[in-house]
Design a protein around this motif. Structure first.
Motif, PDB file in Angstrom:
ATOM      1  N   THR A 268       0.863  -1.184   0.000  1.00 55.39           N
ATOM      2  CA  THR A 268       0.000   0.000   0.000  1.00 55.39           C
ATOM      3  C   THR A 268       0.897   1.230   0.000  1.00 55.39           C
ATOM      4  N   ILE A 269       0.782   2.027  -1.056  1.00 58.30           N
ATOM      5  CA  ILE A 269       1.654   3.188  -1.254  1.00 58.30           C
ATOM      6  C   ILE A 269       0.795   4.454  -1.222  1.00 58.30           C
ATOM      7  N   GLY A 270       1.194   5.421  -0.403  1.00 52.82           N
ATOM      8  CA  GLY A 270       0.416   6.659  -0.254  1.00 52.82           C
ATOM      9  C   GLY A 270       1.109   7.850  -0.896  1.00 52.82           C
ATOM     10  N   ILE A 271       0.314   8.706  -1.573  1.00 54.27           N
ATOM     11  CA  ILE A 271       0.841   9.963  -2.103  1.00 54.27           C
ATOM     12  C   ILE A 271       0.145  11.116  -1.389  1.00 54.27           C
ATOM     13  N   ALA A 308      -7.952   4.298  -0.697  1.00 49.21           N
ATOM     14  CA  ALA A 308      -8.660   4.985   0.389  1.00 49.21           C
ATOM     15  C   ALA A 308      -8.051   6.363   0.626  1.00 49.21           C
ATOM     16  N   PHE A 309      -8.915   7.239   1.239  1.00 47.08           N
ATOM     17  CA  PHE A 309      -8.436   8.513   1.766  1.00 47.08           C
ATOM     18  C   PHE A 309      -7.940   8.247   3.186  1.00 47.08           C
ATOM     19  N   ASN A 310      -6.631   8.209   3.345  1.00 49.21           N
ATOM     20  CA  ASN A 310      -6.073   7.926   4.660  1.00 49.21           C
ATOM     21  C   ASN A 310      -5.846   9.236   5.412  1.00 49.21           C
ATOM     22  N   ALA A 311      -5.379   9.156   6.642  1.00 54.39           N
ATOM     23  CA  ALA A 311      -5.234  10.341   7.489  1.00 54.39           C
ATOM     24  C   ALA A 311      -4.261  11.348   6.893  1.00 54.39           C
ATOM     25  N   SER A 312      -3.155  10.851   6.319  1.00 60.17           N
ATOM     26  CA  SER A 312      -2.140  11.760   5.803  1.00 60.17           C
ATOM     27  C   SER A 312      -1.768  11.463   4.362  1.00 60.17           C
ATOM     28  N   SER A 313      -2.523  10.577   3.688  1.00 61.65           N
ATOM     29  CA  SER A 313      -2.137  10.187   2.337  1.00 61.65           C
ATOM     30  C   SER A 313      -3.329   9.664   1.560  1.00 61.65           C
ATOM     31  N   LEU A 314      -3.147   9.622   0.249  1.00 63.06           N
ATOM     32  CA  LEU A 314      -4.070   8.951  -0.646  1.00 63.06           C
ATOM     33  C   LEU A 314      -3.449   7.606  -1.007  1.00 63.06           C
ATOM     34  N   ASP A 315      -4.085   6.511  -0.580  1.00 67.00           N
ATOM     35  CA  ASP A 315      -3.459   5.198  -0.654  1.00 67.00           C
ATOM     36  C   ASP A 315      -3.746   4.508  -1.986  1.00 67.00           C
ATOM     37  N   ILE A 316      -2.699   3.866  -2.520  1.00 68.97           N
ATOM     38  CA  ILE A 316      -2.795   3.063  -3.738  1.00 68.97           C
ATOM     39  C   ILE A 316      -2.456   1.629  -3.376  1.00 68.97           C
ATOM     40  N   MET A 317      -3.329   0.689  -3.743  1.00 67.04           N
ATOM     41  CA  MET A 317      -3.075  -0.730  -3.481  1.00 67.04           C
ATOM     42  C   MET A 317      -2.397  -1.358  -4.700  1.00 67.04           C
ATOM     43  N   VAL A 318      -1.266  -2.035  -4.458  1.00 68.42           N
ATOM     44  CA  VAL A 318      -0.548  -2.768  -5.500  1.00 68.42           C
ATOM     45  C   VAL A 318      -0.530  -4.239  -5.081  1.00 68.42           C
ATOM     46  N   TYR A 319      -1.161  -5.088  -5.902  1.00 68.13           N
ATOM     47  CA  TYR A 319      -1.317  -6.511  -5.569  1.00 68.13           C
ATOM     48  C   TYR A 319      -1.026  -7.323  -6.830  1.00 68.13           C
ATOM     49  N   THR A 320       0.061  -8.104  -6.803  1.00 70.16           N
ATOM     50  CA  THR A 320       0.430  -8.883  -7.976  1.00 70.16           C
ATOM     51  C   THR A 320       1.304 -10.056  -7.558  1.00 70.16           C
ATOM     52  N   PHE A 321       1.662 -10.913  -8.516  1.00 68.05           N
ATOM     53  CA  PHE A 321       2.453 -12.114  -8.238  1.00 68.05           C
ATOM     54  C   PHE A 321       3.640 -12.180  -9.186  1.00 68.05           C
ATOM     55  N   THR A 322       4.749 -12.693  -8.660  1.00 63.49           N
ATOM     56  CA  THR A 322       5.945 -12.881  -9.482  1.00 63.49           C
ATOM     57  C   THR A 322       5.949 -14.291 -10.073  1.00 63.49           C
ATOM     58  N   LYS A 323       6.732 -14.471 -11.133  1.00 66.98           N
ATOM     59  CA  LYS A 323       6.848 -15.788 -11.746  1.00 66.98           C
ATOM     60  C   LYS A 323       7.731 -16.710 -10.905  1.00 66.98           C
ATOM     61  N   THR A 324       8.743 -16.167 -10.296  1.00 71.62           N
ATOM     62  CA  THR A 324       9.672 -16.986  -9.515  1.00 71.62           C
ATOM     63  C   THR A 324       9.124 -17.265  -8.123  1.00 71.62           C
ATOM     64  N   THR A 325       9.595 -18.369  -7.549  1.00 74.39           N
ATOM     65  CA  THR A 325       9.281 -18.681  -6.148  1.00 74.39           C
ATOM     66  C   THR A 325      10.539 -18.639  -5.282  1.00 74.39           C
ATOM     67  N   GLN A 326      11.676 -18.366  -5.883  1.00 69.86           N
ATOM     68  CA  GLN A 326      12.920 -18.297  -5.120  1.00 69.86           C
ATOM     69  C   GLN A 326      12.930 -17.039  -4.257  1.00 69.86           C
ATOM     70  N   TRP A 327      13.320 -17.227  -3.005  1.00 71.11           N
ATOM     71  CA  TRP A 327      13.249 -16.157  -2.009  1.00 71.11           C
ATOM     72  C   TRP A 327      14.134 -14.972  -2.387  1.00 71.11           C
ATOM     73  N   VAL A 328      15.373 -15.228  -2.756  1.00 67.37           N
ATOM     74  CA  VAL A 328      16.313 -14.139  -3.075  1.00 67.37           C
ATOM     75  C   VAL A 328      15.886 -13.435  -4.359  1.00 67.37           C
ATOM     76  N   ARG A 329      15.554 -14.201  -5.381  1.00 63.17           N
ATOM     77  CA  ARG A 329      15.147 -13.610  -6.651  1.00 63.17           C
ATOM     78  C   ARG A 329      13.864 -12.799  -6.496  1.00 63.17           C
ATOM     79  N   PHE A 330      12.954 -13.262  -5.656  1.00 68.35           N
ATOM     80  CA  PHE A 330      11.711 -12.534  -5.418  1.00 68.35           C
ATOM     81  C   PHE A 330      11.976 -11.135  -4.878  1.00 68.35           C
ATOM     82  N   HIS A 331      12.899 -11.013  -3.938  1.00 62.13           N
ATOM     83  CA  HIS A 331      13.181  -9.700  -3.356  1.00 62.13           C
ATOM     84  C   HIS A 331      13.884  -8.789  -4.360  1.00 62.13           C
TER      85      HIS A 331
END
Length: 405
Positions: A268-271, A308-331
């Motif tokens: 969740t990223i707020g601007i 949502a209209f948050n207390a100090s920001s306008l929130d953007i939801m980012v929800y997606t999936f990566t192709k890899t399942t490897q922990w290091v590559r995912f990050h």
């Protein structure tokens, strides 16, 4: 036939009348032991040559059979040779210790046969799980469970056969086992629970060796190293071994992240409120960036929306999936996605919001600071420095207030 030949040799030596009975027995025993050693050496060499010859063929099972039989064949030759030597010694001395030769020979044959079968099972296990030898290697956990059952069956059968050879009644032993099994079951219920827990793990296969497992019910998380009949060894991520009784897995929920198909990015990223006019363009460009990202699985759920209209920001939801399942590559992929989102926000002269607070003051109220040391001021009046500080504070408050409108 061998003993008859030795009898003829003994008569021939005796006819010379030069050696006593003890010396004749020693010579015959030496001949038998030397012949046995020679035969064992030749057999070992022949099997070794056959192993090297058959190793160049595509058939893997002849290699396994020869390798499994090499040591037991040598042991069988020595067992037979020692038996004949003991028979010769018994004919000369008639000592009571040699009366058990035939019984020991039969038990020895059972032992050699069981040894060969156990080695063959071990060689077959290596072949079935090896990716170098099999096009489609079998699962190590399954093969290990089957090999353990085969070993147990071979050993139990060998023990019963040995007892029958020694003169014990197998039916009596089985009857005793049936009655004693009840008492043993009550006394070792935890041991039996772990045994059947291991059997259920091998049957249901919720995880296998090498899987990353964790339990939301217990403090269990790590990589499975070994699945035994009583304990399962898990190597935690701080490299400590964790030994878990198998019965535990029948009463807890186990999560297997190793079998996940994708890894999820959920942020969740707020601007700022001042950037509300650019919200639609920012959201659309982030969504388009994710759809074109080579490491994002577009066939899975992909959501980018004004949340949502948050207390100090306008929130953007980012929800997606990566192709890899490897922990290091995912990050690494997640880092790239977040940096690209930051670049998109900056391209519209917008900023990521942070918590702010607006303070409203009544009209006419002024905030005055303390004067410099050694100076005084009249009530209601302040120095020029205090006035500039007050004006600066009011300006900052008005700016914060305007940014949150």
């Amino acid at each position: 036939m061998v003993l008859e030949t030795l009898g003829i040799l003994n008569s021939w030596i005796k006819d010379f009348g030069m050696l006593s009975e003890g010396w004749r027995a020693s010579i015959l025993v030496f001949v038998l032991v030397f012949s046995t050693a020679t035969a064992a050496f030749i057999a070992s060499r022949v099997i070794g040559v056959l192993e090297r010859k058959f190793s160049s063929t595509n058939n893997l099972w002849d290699d396994a059979l020869l390798h499994a039989a090499r040591s037991p064949v040598v042991a069988f030759i020595w067992l037979q040779g020692v038996f004949w030597a003991a028979e010769v010694a018994y004919r000369f001395s008639e000592a009571e210790i040699f009366t058990a030769n035939r019984t020991l020979l039969q038990i020895g044959f059972v032992w050699v046969f069981v040894w060969a079968l156990l080695r063959l099972v071990k060689e077959a296990e290596k072949i079935l799980v090896s990716p170098m030898k099999m096009r489609k290697p079998m699962d190590f956990t399954t093969v290990s469970a089957i090999s353990k059952l085969l070993r147990a069956a071979v050993i139990i059968t060998a023990v019963l056969t040995a007892l029958q050879t020694l003169g014990f009644s197998i039916s009596g032993v089985l009857a005793f086992g049936g009655v004693g099994g009840i008492a043993v079951g009550f006394a070792a219920k935890d041991l039996l629970a772990n045994f059947f827990g291991g059997f259920i793990i091998h049957l249901d296969r919720p995880f296998k060796v090498g899987d990353w497992v964790r339990s939301p019910d217990r403090n269990i998380e790590g990589t499975v190293e070994h699945i035994g009949w009583r304990l399962t060894t898990i190597r935690t991520f701080d490299k400590r071994p964790l030994y878990v009784p198998n019965a535990t897995f029948t009463t807890i929920a186990v999560e297997n992240p190793s079998r996940m198909t994708n890894r999820r990015i959920s942020e969740t990223i707020g601007i700022r409120y001042a950037d509300v006019r650019s919200m639609k363009k920012i959201v659309d460009e982030i969504r388009e960036m994710l759809k074109n990202h080579e490491e994002i699985e577009t066939e899975q759920t992909l959501i980018v929306n004004f949340l949502a209209f948050n207390a100090s920001s306008l929130d953007i939801m980012v929800y997606t999936f990566t192709k890899t399942t490897q922990w290091v590559r995912f990050h690494e992929i997640k880092e790239d996605v977040l940096l690209k989102i930051s670049d998109i926000i900056e391209s519209y002269d917008a900023e990521v919001a942070f918590p702010t607070r607006t303070l409203h003051l009544p009209d006419g109220l002024k905030v005055s600071g303390a004067g410099r040391e050694g100076e005084t001021s009249e009530p209601g009046k302040g120095s020029s420095q205090e006035s500039s500080q007050t004006q600066s504070t009011e300006t900052q408050m008005e700016s914060a207030h305007d940014s949150n409108r």
